[in-house]
Design an enzyme around this catalytic site. Structure first.
Site, short mmCIF file in Angstrom:
data_model
loop_
_atom_site.label_atom_id
_atom_site.label_comp_id
_atom_site.label_asym_id
_atom_site.label_seq_id
_atom_site.Cartn_x
_atom_site.Cartn_y
_atom_site.Cartn_z
N TYR A 1 -13.64 6.80 0.26
CA TYR A 1 -13.29 5.41 0.61
C TYR A 1 -13.88 5.06 1.99
CZ TYR A 1 -9.67 6.39 -2.92
OH TYR A 1 -8.99 6.76 -4.06
N TRP B 1 -9.28 -0.56 3.92
CA TRP B 1 -8.41 -1.03 2.83
C TRP B 1 -7.14 -1.65 3.42
CZ3 TRP B 1 -12.32 1.80 1.01
CH2 TRP B 1 -12.65 1.70 -0.35
N TYR C 1 -19.79 4.05 -2.44
CA TYR C 1 -18.58 3.55 -3.11
C TYR C 1 -18.94 2.50 -4.16
CZ TYR C 1 -14.02 1.52 -3.94
OH TYR C 1 -12.87 1.06 -4.55
N GLN D 1 -3.90 -6.70 -1.83
CA GLN D 1 -3.02 -5.53 -1.96
C GLN D 1 -1.66 -5.87 -1.36
OE1 GLN D 1 -5.00 -2.12 -0.20
NE2 GLN D 1 -5.30 -1.15 -2.19
N GLY E 1 -1.98 -1.56 -5.91
CA GLY E 1 -2.09 -0.31 -5.14
C GLY E 1 -1.88 0.91 -6.02
N ASP F 1 -3.26 2.02 -8.97
CA ASP F 1 -4.40 1.61 -9.80
C ASP F 1 -4.33 1.88 -11.30
OD1 ASP F 1 -5.12 1.30 -7.18
OD2 ASP F 1 -7.05 2.30 -7.36
N ARG G 1 -9.04 11.37 -11.75
CA ARG G 1 -9.40 9.96 -11.53
C ARG G 1 -9.29 9.16 -12.84
NH1 ARG G 1 -9.90 7.98 -6.47
NH2 ARG G 1 -11.13 6.34 -7.42
N TYR H 1 -3.89 10.90 -10.64
CA TYR H 1 -3.81 9.71 -9.82
C TYR H 1 -2.42 9.06 -9.87
CZ TYR H 1 -7.05 6.30 -7.57
OH TYR H 1 -7.74 5.49 -6.72
N GLU I 1 -4.68 13.08 -0.72
CA GLU I 1 -4.37 11.72 -1.18
C GLU I 1 -3.12 11.72 -2.07
OE1 GLU I 1 -7.65 10.13 -3.37
OE2 GLU I 1 -6.88 8.08 -3.39
C1 GLC Z 1 -6.93 4.01 -4.17
C2 GLC Z 1 -5.42 3.75 -4.20
C3 GLC Z 1 -5.11 2.51 -3.38
C4 GLC Z 1 -5.66 2.71 -1.97
C5 GLC Z 1 -7.17 3.03 -2.01
C6 GLC Z 1 -7.73 3.41 -0.66
O1 GLC Z 1 -7.64 2.97 -4.79
O2 GLC Z 1 -4.97 3.61 -5.50
O3 GLC Z 1 -3.74 2.28 -3.35
O4 GLC Z 1 -5.44 1.59 -1.21
O5 GLC Z 1 -7.37 4.12 -2.87
O6 GLC Z 1 -7.05 4.50 -0.15
#
Ligand code: GLC
Length: 438
Positions: free
Chosen positions: A31, A35, A83, A109, A169, A171, A203, A359, A403
């Site tokens: 990431y 975010w 990404y 979000q 959030g 997903d 994932r 996840y 995570e």
């Molecule tokens: C994933 C999670 C999300 C989070 C993002 C960045 O997409 O599901 O909740 O904000 O990662 O960490």
């Protein structure tokens, strides 16, 4: 590891993920941008040792706010090809309301910033300084809440809809599975980048991604116009977690405006909206057949009768009365609280769709644990709150700042059960917050 070493290690994660432009990435490689709700949790962690960085985190996110008050879920401060879907896919410029100086996504979000600002206020030694900062940001957060109530509450019931699973959030929660069945998206050609960084068994699948992409294509065809999206999106859901966070943030904004003085009109507005939200989250989202709150699908007018960690989040905003809170607590402990399970699995461990590895379909997430911890404390369920905090700290201490984590204690004896991104920012930030409590 000692408490002190764990905090030091967590700080190093946050410092390592902090970028020159004044924001923190959730995790390297996986990431690479900013975010929205991550930033809120990260700011809480940063505030424990570097308040200036915490302020920058919030400032850089709000700098990407749209003219209509919308705050995007990703801010693309930098260029990065690692990404998908990136800035060129989201194309925020399609909306006349999007900022010209920066590219963002067109989905949002959970609105964490209200309670984050209040948390910074409560933590700060220098109240005058922090109030100066809060004064410079609070109206933007207020404008975001007005956006939600004016654009995302189509029945005027104080309950906000989300139009994409990424807005929740959570997903790839099984909660969305029946919605995917109502769609038949084409097989899009895209190159997943996440599965080059993380084992694909942890994932979402490619087919799930087709659905995610399809809704964004629809939003783009609508130039991110909320009225059009509400009319056409196959995904239109009232989410208990999203709404609980909004209510909790309303509460904080009201208290902060009172401290700042003046702002009577704003306080009045927030109070009246909050009252309606509280009434209807209980009326509409509490589901007595499952003993917990559940999601409501506005597209077909039905409750989605599944239990996930979001089902308990109304404790965080004080929605349930004591009787309802007891029922929620009982459901939580009966289903999620077995002795060979860490609290709190992201999806019903007794549900057919529970998956310990995948996840949001079963693993433990530290930000949800933090929200539930504060919710349980609010109702004085001290023992369970302590367990959720200790479970979080044990996972982080034994396996690292991952995570998400496999909830099964049995599996934890055989292998590393930390999954997804390593050195994950909100895991580190909230560990610092947990460990800094008196
Ligand atoms: C994933 C999670 C999300 C989070 C993002 C960045 O997409 O599901 O909740 O904000 O990662 O960490």
């Amino acid at each position: 590891m000692s408490k002190k070493s764990l905090v030091e290690k967590a700080k190093r994660v946050l410092i390592g993920n902090f970028q020159k432009k004044g924001f923190t990435i959730p995790s390297k490689n996986l990431y690479p941008f900013q975010w929205k709700w991550d930033s809120g949790f990260i700011a809480i962690g940063l505030a424990h040792f570097d308040i200036e960085k915490a302020k920058k985190e919030i400032d850089s996110l709000l700098n990407a706010q749209w003219e209509n008050g919308f705050i995007p879920h990703i801010v693309f401060h930098t260029k990065n090809d690692s990404y998908f879907p990136g800035a060129d896919f989201h194309k925020s410029s399609l909306s006349p309301k999007s900022p010209k100086h920066i590219k963002t996504s067109g989905i949002t979000q959970p609105p964490v910033l209200g309670f984050v600002l209040e948390k910074l206020y409560n933590m700060a030694y220098n109240k005058i300084e922090i109030l100066k900062f809060i004064k410079s940001q609070i109206n933007k957060v207020y404008k975001n809440h007005r956006y939600f109530y004016s654009k995302r509450d189509i029945n005027n019931e104080g309950l906000i809809y989300i139009y994409h699973n990424w807005e929740s959030g959570t997903d790839n929660s099984p909660v969305w599975d029946d919605i995917w069945k109502t769609m038949n998206p084409p097989r899009y050609k895209f190159e997943r980048k996440d599965t080059t960084h993380v084992d694909s068994s942890q994932r979402p699948t490619n087919r799930e991604y087709d659905h995610y992409i399809d809704i964004i294509e629809l939003a783009k065809r609508s130039n991110y116009d909320d009225n059009k999206i509400a009319k056409h999106s196959p995904f239109l859901v009232q989410d208990p977690l999203f709404n609980s966070i909004l209510i909790r943030s309303n509460e904080s904004l009201i208290r902060l405006y009172k401290i700042l003085g003046g702002n009577e009109e704003k306080i009045k507005y927030l109070k009246s909206k909050n009252e309606k939200s509280l009434t209807n989250i209980n009326k509409k989202l509490y589901n007595s057949s499952i003993g917990a709150y559940s999601h409501f699908n506005l597209r077909n007018g039905k409750k989605i009768p599944l239990i996930c960690s979001s089902s308990f989040s109304p404790l965080f905003c004080g929605a349930p009365d004591l009787d309802l809170a007891r029922k929620l607590k009982n459901t939580l402990m009966k289903k999620f609280g077995k002795h060979d399970y860490y609290l709190c699995s992201s999806f019903d461990p007794e549900g057919k769709k529970h998956d310990q590895k995948k996840y949001w379909r079963g693993p433990v997430w530290i930000n949800l644990n933090w929200i539930l911890y504060h919710g349980l404390k609010r109702y004085r369920y001290e023992e369970i709150a302590k367990r959720i905090k200790n479970d979080s700290l044990e996972l982080v201490d034994k396996f690292g700042f991952y995570e998400y984590f496999n909830p099964s204690k049995k599996t934890s004896k055989e292998s590393n059960i930390g999954y997804g991104g390593e050195n994950f920012s909100w895991t580190a930030a909230l560990t610092i917050d947990f460990l800094s409590e008196k």
